[in-house]
Design an enzyme around this catalytic site. Sequence first.
Site, short mmCIF file in Angstrom:
data_model
loop_
_atom_site.label_atom_id
_atom_site.label_comp_id
_atom_site.label_asym_id
_atom_site.label_seq_id
_atom_site.Cartn_x
_atom_site.Cartn_y
_atom_site.Cartn_z
N SER A 11 0.84 -1.21 0.00
CA SER A 11 0.00 0.00 0.00
C SER A 11 0.87 1.26 0.00
O SER A 11 0.36 2.36 -0.07
CB SER A 11 -0.89 0.01 1.25
OG SER A 11 -0.05 0.03 2.39
N GLY A 12 2.18 1.08 0.09
CA GLY A 12 3.07 2.23 0.32
C GLY A 12 3.46 3.00 -0.93
O GLY A 12 3.12 2.64 -2.06
N ASP A 13 4.21 4.05 -0.67
CA ASP A 13 4.65 4.99 -1.71
C ASP A 13 5.53 4.30 -2.76
O ASP A 13 5.35 4.47 -3.96
CB ASP A 13 5.44 6.11 -1.01
CG ASP A 13 5.92 7.17 -1.96
OD1 ASP A 13 5.06 7.81 -2.58
OD2 ASP A 13 7.14 7.34 -2.09
N LEU A 14 6.47 3.50 -2.30
CA LEU A 14 7.42 2.87 -3.23
C LEU A 14 6.68 1.95 -4.21
O LEU A 14 6.91 1.99 -5.41
CB LEU A 14 8.46 2.06 -2.45
CG LEU A 14 9.50 1.42 -3.35
CD1 LEU A 14 10.63 2.39 -3.63
CD2 LEU A 14 10.05 0.15 -2.75
N ARG A 43 -1.41 -4.23 5.39
CA ARG A 43 -2.35 -4.39 6.51
C ARG A 43 -3.74 -3.84 6.19
O ARG A 43 -4.65 -3.98 7.00
CB ARG A 43 -1.79 -3.63 7.73
CG ARG A 43 -0.51 -4.24 8.25
CD ARG A 43 0.04 -3.45 9.43
NE ARG A 43 0.32 -2.08 9.05
CZ ARG A 43 0.90 -1.19 9.83
NH1 ARG A 43 1.25 -1.52 11.05
NH2 ARG A 43 1.14 0.04 9.42
N LYS A 136 16.62 0.01 0.70
CA LYS A 136 17.51 0.81 1.54
C LYS A 136 16.66 1.58 2.56
O LYS A 136 15.49 1.79 2.28
CB LYS A 136 18.34 1.77 0.69
CG LYS A 136 17.48 2.85 0.00
CD LYS A 136 18.15 4.18 -0.06
CE LYS A 136 17.20 5.26 0.27
NZ LYS A 136 17.51 6.59 -0.08
N GLU A 204 18.68 19.18 -4.21
CA GLU A 204 17.25 19.21 -4.59
C GLU A 204 16.62 20.52 -4.17
O GLU A 204 16.95 21.04 -3.09
CB GLU A 204 16.49 18.11 -3.85
CG GLU A 204 16.85 16.71 -4.21
CD GLU A 204 15.98 15.73 -3.43
OE1 GLU A 204 14.91 15.36 -3.93
OE2 GLU A 204 16.37 15.37 -2.32
N HIS A 228 23.61 5.83 -2.19
CA HIS A 228 23.65 6.27 -3.59
C HIS A 228 24.97 6.94 -3.97
O HIS A 228 25.59 6.58 -4.97
CB HIS A 228 22.53 7.27 -3.88
CG HIS A 228 21.15 6.77 -3.55
ND1 HIS A 228 20.70 5.52 -3.90
CD2 HIS A 228 20.12 7.36 -2.90
CE1 HIS A 228 19.45 5.38 -3.48
NE2 HIS A 228 19.08 6.48 -2.88
P1 NDP Z 1 6.07 3.55 3.57
O1 NDP Z 1 6.40 4.26 4.82
O2 NDP Z 1 5.05 4.12 2.66
O3 NDP Z 1 5.73 2.05 4.00
C1 NDP Z 1 5.38 1.04 3.11
C2 NDP Z 1 4.24 0.22 3.68
O4 NDP Z 1 4.69 -0.55 4.79
C3 NDP Z 1 3.12 1.07 4.22
O5 NDP Z 1 2.22 1.35 3.18
C4 NDP Z 1 2.52 0.21 5.29
O6 NDP Z 1 1.41 -0.44 4.76
C5 NDP Z 1 3.56 -0.83 5.61
N1 NDP Z 1 3.89 -0.72 7.03
C6 NDP Z 1 4.26 0.38 7.71
N2 NDP Z 1 4.50 0.09 9.01
C7 NDP Z 1 4.25 -1.23 9.13
C8 NDP Z 1 4.29 -2.14 10.22
N3 NDP Z 1 4.65 -1.74 11.44
N4 NDP Z 1 3.97 -3.44 10.00
C9 NDP Z 1 3.62 -3.84 8.76
N5 NDP Z 1 3.55 -3.04 7.68
C10 NDP Z 1 3.86 -1.74 7.87
O7 NDP Z 1 7.42 3.34 2.82
P2 NDP Z 1 7.76 3.54 1.29
O8 NDP Z 1 6.80 2.84 0.45
O9 NDP Z 1 8.06 4.96 1.04
O10 NDP Z 1 9.18 2.80 1.25
C11 NDP Z 1 9.31 1.41 1.42
C12 NDP Z 1 10.79 1.08 1.49
O11 NDP Z 1 11.43 1.55 0.31
C13 NDP Z 1 11.52 1.75 2.65
O12 NDP Z 1 12.51 0.89 3.11
C14 NDP Z 1 12.16 2.97 2.01
O13 NDP Z 1 13.32 3.38 2.70
C15 NDP Z 1 12.50 2.43 0.63
N6 NDP Z 1 12.57 3.47 -0.40
C16 NDP Z 1 11.52 4.30 -0.63
C17 NDP Z 1 11.58 5.26 -1.61
C18 NDP Z 1 10.43 6.18 -1.85
O14 NDP Z 1 10.62 7.16 -2.60
N7 NDP Z 1 9.27 5.95 -1.31
C19 NDP Z 1 12.81 5.44 -2.42
C20 NDP Z 1 13.84 4.50 -2.12
C21 NDP Z 1 13.71 3.56 -1.14
P3 NDP Z 1 0.12 -0.82 5.63
O15 NDP Z 1 0.04 0.12 6.79
O16 NDP Z 1 -0.97 -0.66 4.65
O17 NDP Z 1 0.39 -2.23 6.01
#
Ligand code: NDP
Length: 455
Positions: A11-14, A43, A136, A204, A228
Amino acid sequence: MISRLVIFGASGDLATRYLFPAIIRLFEAEREPDDLSILALSRQEWNTSDYRAHVRKNLHGLHEKFTKKCINHLMSRLQYKQIADTGDHKEIAHALGSLDDPSIFYLALPPSIFASTIKALGQLDLHEKCRVIVEKPFGQDLKSARSLNRLLKKTFSEQHIFRIDHFLGEQTVRNVLGFRFANRLFESSWNNQHIERVDIIWDETLALEGRASYYDSSGALKDMIQNHLLQLLCLIGMEPPHSFDDRDFHDQKVNVLHAIRRMSSAEIKRYTVRARYAAGTTNHKAIPAYKDEEGVDPKRKTETFAQVTLFIDNWRWGGVPFTLRSGKALSQDKFEIAVHFRKVPYQVFGATSVPANVLRMQFNPDKIGISVNLNGAGEPFDLEEFELNAAFAQQKIPAYGHLLLDAFEGDPTLFIRDDEVEAMWRIVDPIMKSWEKGQVKLQTYPAGSSGPNCE
Ligand code: NDP
């Protein structure tokens, strides 16, 4: 070959901003593994159709456009399962259903739960060809990176562990390899006799942009320099590998990292700069001081600007400063590696000062250019500086697409090896500790300025 991609943190940004667009581009290029299925886990209380709607909405919200056909193709491969706790192996097993598929697990999760998720995967009887992609930051320091490495290797062999740094999937980064190792012209001057300094810069204009939950516990040093920018330094500084076999390539990168001088406290004070932005304006937008941004803990003293000058203590590079710099909320976007050559040893053009050649490898837009001094344009002996440029169109398959493809095909060359990630932390750890003790003053700079005083 891998038949299933399992995305944790779907569900996250990446996942939504980078992984799915990259997968669609692989579909467009018909490069994805045959019959690839994608299982998205998070979740959120969603079913597959809710999740597909979420992904569709996000794809439509992006600048880049995708064909309906490719989006539908993605949807037809995509399933969603809710899991409450990624550290619970029974829940994971239930979500996975069959354990017989050779799967690749993408940990798109907050780094704080990498370890518990890996432990849970270790408790499953996974197919021997299963692989894992770890985002990372890999660890928070040398100690935690080592323990994460140990943990991963209890379940996966090193060949099946893909520590990702998406910079290595960028075309300009890969062009550095071609530039250095497929052209006779530059190798003879690629050393301290001819190169005065190297600047690796990631400035940036963007400020925090609501990412305090991640950034405030990281800061510019850990977010950019530890991974990086040190990777870029490796590609500039490494010796020619015997081949692009992953072992040869990683060996050469690790050799450079080992040759980087560990700085004493006095050198850290002299060669590093830490700062964070105060209120100001960037991109015509008023920016609050970093410490007043939502979600920031001002007591943490997280830096939004880091500059570190490193020295590679070997024959090729002895005495050449490599300056790595990254900052947020600055006056201009500047993403480049600049190799500054020494001035000509003697001025044949009389009093005219001849500028030194500079090789610039730039990102967004991607371009490699070198400045040269010529004298044909006007008066016969008046010099003018010209840029010889090679500009590249945006790559059709984005960085994450290239790297996913490598991981599907089992090629770890453009990923980070276990000893490499530890070698990077060995360089950054003492700087981090010195900064934590306040031995280097945290400066401030107005948002929208060119940054702090780095003299
Ligand atoms: P998010 O903070 O958006 O987290 C990703 C997902 O992890 C959330 O949508 C959440 O989904 C789930 N999550 C958060 N906390 C918990 C928990 N305690 N237990 C289970 N699930 C959890 O991160 P990003 O998507 O931004 O990044 C993910 C990874 O990629 C990180 O390690 C980040 O450092 C790395 N990254 C990110 C970049 C970016 O631009 N976004 C660029 C480069 C690397 P839900 O609550 O729905 O379960």
